[in-house]
Scaffold this motif. Structure first.
Motif, short mmCIF file in Angstrom:
data_model
loop_
_atom_site.label_atom_id
_atom_site.label_comp_id
_atom_site.label_asym_id
_atom_site.label_seq_id
_atom_site.Cartn_x
_atom_site.Cartn_y
_atom_site.Cartn_z
N SER A 209 16.41 -14.33 5.98
CA SER A 209 17.49 -14.74 5.57
C SER A 209 16.78 -16.06 5.08
CB SER A 209 18.47 -15.15 6.29
OG SER A 209 18.01 -15.39 7.44
N ALA A 210 15.45 -16.50 5.93
CA ALA A 210 15.18 -18.18 5.52
C ALA A 210 14.26 -17.70 4.88
CB ALA A 210 14.32 -18.25 6.88
N SER A 211 13.74 -16.52 4.66
CA SER A 211 11.95 -16.11 3.49
C SER A 211 12.83 -15.94 1.83
CB SER A 211 11.61 -14.54 4.28
OG SER A 211 11.15 -15.36 5.48
N SER A 212 12.33 -16.37 0.83
CA SER A 212 12.35 -16.54 -0.32
C SER A 212 12.01 -14.51 -0.56
CB SER A 212 12.21 -17.46 -1.53
OG SER A 212 12.09 -18.52 -0.76
N PRO A 213 13.53 -14.19 -1.02
CA PRO A 213 12.16 -12.87 -2.36
C PRO A 213 11.23 -12.60 -2.85
CG PRO A 213 14.97 -13.22 -2.87
CD PRO A 213 14.13 -14.15 -1.90
N GLY A 214 10.79 -12.06 -3.17
CA GLY A 214 9.68 -11.80 -4.08
C GLY A 214 9.03 -10.23 -4.72
N ILE A 215 7.97 -10.87 -5.19
CA ILE A 215 7.25 -8.89 -5.31
C ILE A 215 6.51 -8.90 -3.62
CG2 ILE A 215 6.33 -7.37 -6.15
CD1 ILE A 215 7.45 -8.61 -9.15
N CYS A 216 6.43 -7.82 -3.45
CA CYS A 216 4.86 -8.00 -2.44
C CYS A 216 3.34 -6.91 -2.84
CB CYS A 216 5.68 -7.33 -1.21
SG CYS A 216 4.43 -6.64 0.40
N LEU A 217 2.39 -7.70 -3.24
CA LEU A 217 1.57 -7.73 -3.74
C LEU A 217 0.89 -6.29 -2.42
CD1 LEU A 217 -0.27 -10.77 -4.61
CD2 LEU A 217 0.66 -9.43 -5.46
N VAL A 218 1.39 -6.29 -1.14
CA VAL A 218 0.56 -4.63 -0.62
C VAL A 218 1.40 -3.61 -1.21
CG1 VAL A 218 0.56 -4.42 2.00
CG2 VAL A 218 -0.34 -6.52 1.48
N SER A 219 2.59 -3.66 -0.65
CA SER A 219 4.05 -2.18 -0.79
C SER A 219 3.52 -2.72 -2.42
CB SER A 219 4.79 -2.64 0.41
OG SER A 219 5.44 -3.53 -0.13
N GLY A 220 3.48 -3.54 -2.76
CA GLY A 220 4.78 -3.10 -4.62
C GLY A 220 6.14 -3.21 -4.66
N ARG A 221 6.82 -2.96 -3.10
CA ARG A 221 8.29 -3.48 -3.63
C ARG A 221 9.39 -4.21 -4.14
NH1 ARG A 221 10.51 -2.22 2.69
NH2 ARG A 221 12.19 -2.02 1.05
N VAL A 222 10.06 -4.63 -4.48
CA VAL A 222 10.59 -6.28 -5.55
C VAL A 222 11.76 -6.53 -4.41
CG1 VAL A 222 11.85 -6.11 -7.20
CG2 VAL A 222 10.20 -4.59 -7.29
N ASN A 223 11.86 -7.46 -4.89
CA ASN A 223 12.60 -8.56 -4.10
C ASN A 223 13.07 -8.11 -2.58
OD1 ASN A 223 14.83 -10.58 -4.32
ND2 ASN A 223 16.31 -8.61 -4.94
N VAL A 224 11.89 -8.51 -2.35
CA VAL A 224 11.95 -8.35 -0.21
C VAL A 224 11.82 -9.89 -0.17
CG1 VAL A 224 11.24 -5.96 -0.82
CG2 VAL A 224 9.56 -7.55 -1.20
N PRO A 225 12.25 -9.72 1.06
CA PRO A 225 11.55 -10.99 1.75
C PRO A 225 10.28 -11.33 1.85
CG PRO A 225 12.64 -9.92 3.46
CD PRO A 225 13.05 -8.88 2.06
N ILE A 226 9.89 -12.46 1.50
CA ILE A 226 8.35 -12.65 2.01
C ILE A 226 8.29 -14.09 2.45
CG2 ILE A 226 6.31 -13.43 0.70
CD1 ILE A 226 7.32 -11.75 -0.67
N ALA A 227 6.99 -13.40 3.68
CA ALA A 227 6.20 -13.83 5.12
C ALA A 227 5.72 -15.02 4.83
CB ALA A 227 5.24 -12.77 6.07
N LEU A 228 6.12 -16.06 5.39
CA LEU A 228 5.46 -17.45 4.97
C LEU A 228 4.41 -17.55 5.82
CD1 LEU A 228 9.09 -20.16 5.34
CD2 LEU A 228 7.08 -19.61 3.29
N THR A 229 3.73 -16.86 6.84
CA THR A 229 3.30 -16.74 7.92
C THR A 229 2.66 -15.34 8.67
OG1 THR A 229 4.60 -17.06 9.87
CG2 THR A 229 2.95 -18.28 8.84
#
Length: 645
Positions: A209-229
């Protein structure tokens, strides 16, 4: 593509099914009773990998640890469990204060998690553990920091642990956990594990919930939480910290791009990051998925055919001669050839640089291509060998310089071949095993520059240890592979055993081998001191005209000595052998010394070494065969005599 393949591997092997737990080597189990009292003298050592302990499925946190003050649940190291610094003398002043504060917060976090679990579950074993933590808040009796022998001021100080048997053991980055009345808390399936799954899910939800959603370059999924680390950290790569390192990190301002800081400039979802990290951790924990070569580690896997990877791991790390011969005869035994054509094979070579993992090489191909290249690899390494027995003389009582012999590692093992380039394995450059691994799985040619250290070690060892050096066939297999795979037009293809060629370098090597045997025969195989090989190998292999002028005169002296000793037939046989070789080195005329080249370049020095080695191996085999025939004739004669009687 590398991270995507790892993520797909994690999904296919269901490595994300239970993210709340991870395999962890735990060396020490602290036994306590129901009231939180320590049982016995100290912790019990688990039976597993040396100095690491047994591997358990232990709880893991999803919280980033780089900020400090974060501990694992129920199983962690010295600092988290006891609040102790592994290196109390390492820092001073402000740094010391910061370390002490972080150590304190880590311990508080460890025991806070235990208290919260005990409060939520009312589990008696967790309540007992809370009491233990309160009772020993100021330290435990089985740990001490200091020297092994206090009177020796020169010794370095370490943490020492008194075990349940009363023995004192030096601690490393060891992991601790607890058992209550013999029950291991991390293995409780009824209460503790379900509790932690729920706690981990809440923890992960807060992180996401603290991570901003975005497009994952690995899985290709959209609007998923992006890992800061990217977690969890990966352990098992050489030259990284004991608690692990990262393949991808964004801890420097220089990584900011287009106003996007940290991982936002290369977004990977929390699920994909956990997937590829868990995949690497899994590969590095399975003997059939990785091999360690010096300061590098190679991980590999097939998309569908699991058995292939185990075979590749065995045949590269421990290629016993029988298994190699069988593989060369039928490389597809036990493998579905049609599936191998479609199945994908992946491999990554990793090395460490403190807190980061360096990707040295990435390979993706078909299983069929990998197996075919592997078959060619062993075919190119195949060379006649010299057996250790009567045919070899030992002029020195010193042990061989090849320390890998102590490990009884097969001569064609990848690590053994890499060690042929250095005096000691610690001196091996990271790119050497990577080159050899690529040559094995991709069919590439190792650099010709590898010849120089191999030949330098050969010359040095021949001087120090004499013909015993020839028992190490690894260096000659490697030289043959390098020369044949870098062969230019007009250069000979080196066969596995001695062969006829007009190459001057190869024939000069053969000639030196014959001169060596001739000298030994002239001294009844009891030569004391250095012989022609120890004295002249270096010069003969690089500047043959200088050395062979002396050797030619010397060999005539040895021939006359053998003839004077009543062994005219032996002298004539050796003379014919020399003539067969010399006729291919531009002879000046009948009974005259041939015209030897002035210098040999590096490739020619390699062919010289192989000519010398293969000629020695052939003569050794001939002697053995002659002795076997002689022994057989004696047995027949003895049997005939018995029948007559």
């Amino acid at each position: 593509m590398f991270l995507q393949s790892l993520y797909e591997f994690a999904v296919s092997r269901k490595l994300l099914a239970d993210e709340a737990f991870q395999e962890k080597a735990i060396r020490w189990v602290i036994p306590i009773d129901a009231d939180g009292n320590l049982i016995g003298n100290g912790p019990i050592e688990t039976q597993g990998e040396r100095n690491k302990g047994k591997s358990f499925l232990a709880p893991r946190t999803s919280r980033p640890k780089n900020a400090g003050g974060v501990a694992e649940f129920l199983a962690d190291a010295l600092t988290s469990v006891f609040g102790l610094d592994p290196e109390p003398e390492k820092a001073t002043g402000k740094k010391r204060e910061d370390r002490d504060e972080n150590n304190k917060r880590k311990r508080e976090n460890f025991w806070l998690q235990v208290s919260e679990a005990a409060e939520a579950t009312k589990h008696p074993d967790l309540i007992a553990l809370v009491r233990f933590g309160e009772r020993f808040a100021d330290g435990v009796p089985f740990l001490r920091y200091g020297k092994q022998t206090p009177e020796k001021a020169s010794e370095k100080s370490f943490w020492w642990l008194r075990t349940s048997t009363g023995e004192e053991v030096k601690l490393g980055p060891d992991q601790f956990t607890f058992q209550v009345e013999g029950r291991l808390l991390i293995e409780d399936e009824e209460v503790i594990k379900p509790y932690w799954r729920e706690a981990f899910a809440r923890e992960k939800q807060e992180t996401d919930s603290a991570s901003s959603p975005g497009i994952c370059l690995v899985s290709g999924r959209v609007n998923v939480p992006i890992a800061l680390t990217h977690l969890p950290k990966i352990q098992g790569v050489p030259n990284t910290q004991s608690f692990g390192a990262a393949v991808v990190s964004f801890d420097k301002p220089a990584f900011t791009s287009f106003g996007l800081d940290q991982s936002r400039n290369a977004p990977v979802s929390t699920e994909a990051a956990a997937g590829y990290c868990n995949a690497l951790r899994y590969l590095l924990s399975r003997d059939d998925h990785f091999i360690k070569i010096g300061d590098s580690v190679v991980c590999f896997w097939a998309k569908a055919e699991e058995a292939v990877t185990g075979f590749i791991a065995r045949i590269l790390s421990k290629p016993e001669p029988a298994s190699v011969r069988e593989f060369l005869k039928s490389p597809w035994a036990g493998v579905d050839r049609d599936l191998a054509k479609r199945d994908r094979f992946y491999s990554v070579t990793l090395s460490g640089n403190a807190g980061r993992i360096v990707v040295r090489h990435w390979l993706q191909t078909t299983v069929e291509c990998a197996c075919e290249n592997l078959r060619n690899w062993f075919s190119d390494l195949d060379i006649i060998t010299i057996a250790e027995a009567d045919g070899m003389r030992e002029k020195s009582k010193r042990k061989t310089s090849d320390k890998n012999d102590k490990e009884k590692m097969p001569p064609l093992a990848l690590f053994r071949l890499a060690c042929a380039t250095v005096r000691d394995a610690k001196e091996m450059k990271v790119d050497v095993p990577a080159q050899l691994y690529r040559a094995a799985l991709e069919g590439t040619a190792p650099s010709l520059m590898l010849l120089k250290p191999v030949l330098a070690r050969l010359e040095s060892d021949l001087v120090k240890f004499g013909p015993k050096t020839l028992l190490n066939s690894s260096r000659f297999s490697l030289v043959r592979l390098i020369l044949n795979r870098n062969r230019k037009e007009g250069e000979p293809m080196i066969e596995r055993k001695v062969f006829e060629t007009d190459d001057p370098a190869y024939n000069c090597g053969r000639l030196l081998a014959v001169f060596d045997d001739l000298q030994m025969a002239a001294h009844d195989w009891k030569l004391e001191g250095a012989g022609v090989v120890e004295r002249y190998y270096g010069t003969a292999s690089s500047a043959p005209n200088s050395a062979f002028g002396i050797l030619w005169r010397l060999h005539q002296h040895h021939l006359k000595k053998i003839a004077r000793n009543g062994k005219q037939a032996v002298a004539e046989a050796i003379k014919r052998q020399i003539a067969d070789i010399v006729c291919r080195i531009q002879p000046r005329g009948p009974n005259q010394a041939p015209s030897f080249p002035r210098v040999f370049n590096m490739q020619e020095q390699g062919r010289f070494a192989l000519g010398f080695y293969q000629q020695k191996a052939e003569m050794d085999a001939q002697r053995r065969e002659a002795r076997a025939r002689k022994a057989g004739a004696k047995d027949i004669a003895a049997g005939t005599g018995d029948e007559t009687n």
